[in-house]
Design a protein around this motif. Structure first.
Motif, short mmCIF file in Angstrom:
data_model
loop_
_atom_site.label_atom_id
_atom_site.label_comp_id
_atom_site.label_asym_id
_atom_site.label_seq_id
_atom_site.Cartn_x
_atom_site.Cartn_y
_atom_site.Cartn_z
N ILE A 58 -69.42 -7.26 -8.03
CA ILE A 58 -68.08 -7.81 -8.26
C ILE A 58 -67.02 -6.72 -8.17
CG2 ILE A 58 -66.58 -8.82 -10.03
CD1 ILE A 58 -69.09 -10.44 -10.95
N THR A 59 -67.24 -5.59 -8.84
CA THR A 59 -66.22 -4.54 -8.87
C THR A 59 -66.06 -3.87 -7.51
OG1 THR A 59 -67.87 -2.95 -9.68
CG2 THR A 59 -66.50 -4.04 -11.31
N HIS A 60 -67.05 -3.94 -6.64
CA HIS A 60 -66.95 -3.35 -5.30
C HIS A 60 -66.48 -4.37 -4.26
CE1 HIS A 60 -68.54 0.65 -6.15
NE2 HIS A 60 -69.44 0.08 -6.93
N SER A 61 -66.21 -5.59 -4.67
CA SER A 61 -65.81 -6.63 -3.71
C SER A 61 -64.33 -6.49 -3.33
CB SER A 61 -66.07 -8.02 -4.29
OG SER A 61 -65.19 -8.29 -5.36
N LYS A 62 -64.00 -6.98 -2.14
CA LYS A 62 -62.61 -6.95 -1.68
C LYS A 62 -61.74 -7.88 -2.53
CE LYS A 62 -63.74 -7.97 2.55
NZ LYS A 62 -63.66 -8.30 4.00
N THR A 63 -62.29 -9.00 -2.93
CA THR A 63 -61.53 -9.96 -3.73
C THR A 63 -61.11 -9.33 -5.06
OG1 THR A 63 -62.85 -11.74 -2.76
CG2 THR A 63 -61.50 -12.29 -4.66
N PHE A 64 -61.99 -8.56 -5.67
CA PHE A 64 -61.67 -7.90 -6.94
C PHE A 64 -60.52 -6.93 -6.74
CE2 PHE A 64 -62.26 -4.55 -10.13
CZ PHE A 64 -62.29 -5.31 -11.29
N ARG A 65 -60.54 -6.17 -5.65
CA ARG A 65 -59.47 -5.20 -5.42
C ARG A 65 -58.13 -5.88 -5.20
NH1 ARG A 65 -63.65 -2.89 -2.36
NH2 ARG A 65 -62.71 -3.41 -0.33
N ILE A 113 -69.44 -11.34 -16.06
CA ILE A 113 -68.72 -12.62 -16.14
C ILE A 113 -67.23 -12.37 -16.31
CG2 ILE A 113 -68.42 -14.74 -17.47
CD1 ILE A 113 -71.39 -14.48 -18.29
N ALA A 114 -66.87 -11.43 -17.19
CA ALA A 114 -65.46 -11.15 -17.46
C ALA A 114 -64.76 -10.64 -16.20
CB ALA A 114 -65.34 -10.13 -18.59
N LEU A 115 -65.39 -9.73 -15.48
CA LEU A 115 -64.75 -9.15 -14.29
C LEU A 115 -64.67 -10.15 -13.14
CD1 LEU A 115 -66.39 -5.58 -14.32
CD2 LEU A 115 -64.07 -6.22 -15.03
N GLY A 116 -65.56 -11.13 -13.13
CA GLY A 116 -65.56 -12.10 -12.03
C GLY A 116 -64.87 -13.41 -12.32
N HIS A 117 -64.40 -13.60 -13.57
CA HIS A 117 -63.97 -14.95 -13.95
C HIS A 117 -62.71 -15.42 -13.24
CE1 HIS A 117 -61.10 -12.98 -16.75
NE2 HIS A 117 -60.49 -14.16 -16.82
N GLY A 169 -71.25 -18.58 -16.15
CA GLY A 169 -70.18 -18.08 -17.02
C GLY A 169 -68.83 -18.09 -16.32
N ILE A 170 -68.82 -17.79 -15.03
CA ILE A 170 -67.57 -17.78 -14.26
C ILE A 170 -66.98 -19.18 -14.16
CG2 ILE A 170 -66.66 -17.52 -11.92
CD1 ILE A 170 -68.43 -15.03 -11.61
N VAL A 171 -67.80 -20.15 -13.80
CA VAL A 171 -67.27 -21.49 -13.54
C VAL A 171 -66.92 -22.24 -14.81
CG1 VAL A 171 -69.40 -22.87 -13.53
CG2 VAL A 171 -67.56 -23.42 -11.92
N ARG A 172 -67.42 -21.77 -15.97
CA ARG A 172 -67.13 -22.47 -17.23
C ARG A 172 -66.27 -21.65 -18.19
NH1 ARG A 172 -72.70 -25.79 -18.75
NH2 ARG A 172 -72.80 -27.00 -16.82
N HIS A 173 -65.52 -20.71 -17.66
CA HIS A 173 -64.72 -19.86 -18.54
C HIS A 173 -63.39 -20.47 -18.93
CE1 HIS A 173 -62.23 -18.87 -14.99
NE2 HIS A 173 -61.32 -18.56 -15.88
N SER A 174 -62.90 -21.44 -18.16
CA SER A 174 -61.51 -21.84 -18.30
C SER A 174 -61.31 -22.91 -19.35
CB SER A 174 -60.96 -22.32 -16.96
OG SER A 174 -59.56 -22.44 -17.00
#
Length: 364
Positions: A58-65, A113-117, A169-174
């Motif tokens: 996740i942290t190395h993904s383009k979307t995260f940047r 989960i937190a970094l990708g949510h 965790g990502i899809v149910r965080h909101s």
């Protein structure tokens, strides 16, 4: 308890054993993961367990940047200290790891989960989300799109192939404005780590949105209801600390595998969230920019839907997506929605300017 490596025993096995020794019975262990959508062959001497690998992907993904150039609440602020979507997820991660550590939960899973949510968030924050939800025939929710990002859109269409627990965790965080602790278990993550992120998310945003609103002069500290100040404190750090401490103490006291908050604190957080909706998110300066952002997203979406997807390459416009099946309206909407949702604020403004505003030119 100190960790002393054992010669002749794989590092992976030692890490798994350490998890079992020190984590809570309610924690999610790597070895008990439901796995990935596509099975991967892991090296026996791998230095990372699956949830650590997910965090790193996740942290190395383009979307995260790109999150560093996506709005949290205030669109195009002139100050350097307002939150962006990236600083938001970092604050959520920090709060969630503090809670996970105190509850002896799986910290790498919590962090992943937190970094990708919020990877699925649009440009211009909730203004972009509301507009795409209106324009796309099947609607748009950023938490659902976050899952689409990690499953399909990242890594040139291959996705990140994350573990089930991280994806769940990502899809149910909101939450939106629904109950902070919903009674319907289907609305929350199956892991305690995912549930921690859900609470850390709201603790982060009610506090940093309040902090940004105070900095912007939209509200003054004295306007915060005395009842809320009495429960959560008078300063930013005190407010976060009070909320986190209450959650940890109440959860440890119950010791039943569920997240708990005292009625007093839950009421204070709920009232603070309502205060922000009534006094910040609908404030005329914020709302006026919200309307402008919606117009930008709407115009870009309709333009791409009519003309196909284009991108700036070497200073000129050209089709950058195979238009096969473009006549299929469902396919066209899906491709346009993915493209617009992935834009940063500044890229959306740049493209809008390029398409809709005249540029200086001269006749030779």
């Amino acid at each position: 308890m100190s960790f002393v490596p054992v010669i002749g025993k794989s590092i992976k096995k030692q890490l798994e054993d350490r998890e079992e020794e020190i984590l809570s019975p309610f924690a999610t262990l790597n070895k008990n993961s439901f796995g990935r959508k596509v099975e991967e062959q892991e090296e026996i001497e791998d230095l990372r367990l699956p949830f650590q690998r997910d965090r790193d992907r996740i942290t190395h993904s383009k979307t995260f940047r790109r999150l560093k150039h996506k709005t949290q609440v205030f669109l195009s602020p002139t100050g350097d200290h307002y939150r962006t979507r990236l600083t938001h997820v970092l604050e959520v991660s920090q709060i969630a790891r503090t809670i996970a550590s105190a509850l002896c939960l799986n910290e790498p899973l919590t962090e992943a989960i937190a970094l990708g949510h919020d990877l699925g968030h649009t440009p211009f924050g909730h203004a972009g989300e509301a507009t795409l939800n209106e324009l796309h025939p099947r609607g748009f929710r950023h938490y659902v799109h976050s899952l689409r990002v990690v499953d399909f859109l990242e890594n040139d269409g291959k996705g990140l192939n994350l573990s089930f627990e991280v994806r769940n965790g990502i899809v149910r965080h909101s939450k939106g404005r629904s109950d902070i602790l919903p009674k319907n278990r289907s609305e929350i993550a199956v892991t305690l780590e995912g549930q921690v992120v859900r609470l850390a998310d709201i603790i982060a945003y009610v506090n940093h949105d309040l902090d940004d609103a105070l900095r912007a002069g939209i509200i003054e500290e004295k306007e915060l209801p005395a009842k809320i100040r009495k429960v959560v404190g008078e300063r930013h750090s005190k407010r976060i600390g009070a909320m986190v401490r209450d959650l940890i103490v109440e959860t440890l006291t119950a010791d039943d595998g569920h997240i708990h908050i005292s009625d007093r604190m839950l009421e204070a957080i709920t009232e603070l969230r309502t205060f922000l909706y009534d006094n910040v998110y609908t404030f005329y300066r914020v709302h006026n920019e919200f309307v402008k952002a919606q117009r930008i997203i709407r115009d870009l979406y309709n333009y791409f839907l009519e003309n196909g997807l284009v991108g700036i390459v070497s200073g000129r416009w050209e089709d950058n997506v195979d238009r096969e099946n473009w006549h299929d309206e469902r396919t066209a909407h899906r491709r346009v929605c993915d493209y617009v949702a992935g834009m940063t604020d500044r890229y959306a403004l740049s493209v809008y300017h390029k398409i809709f505003l005249p540029e200086p030119w001269s006749v030779r």
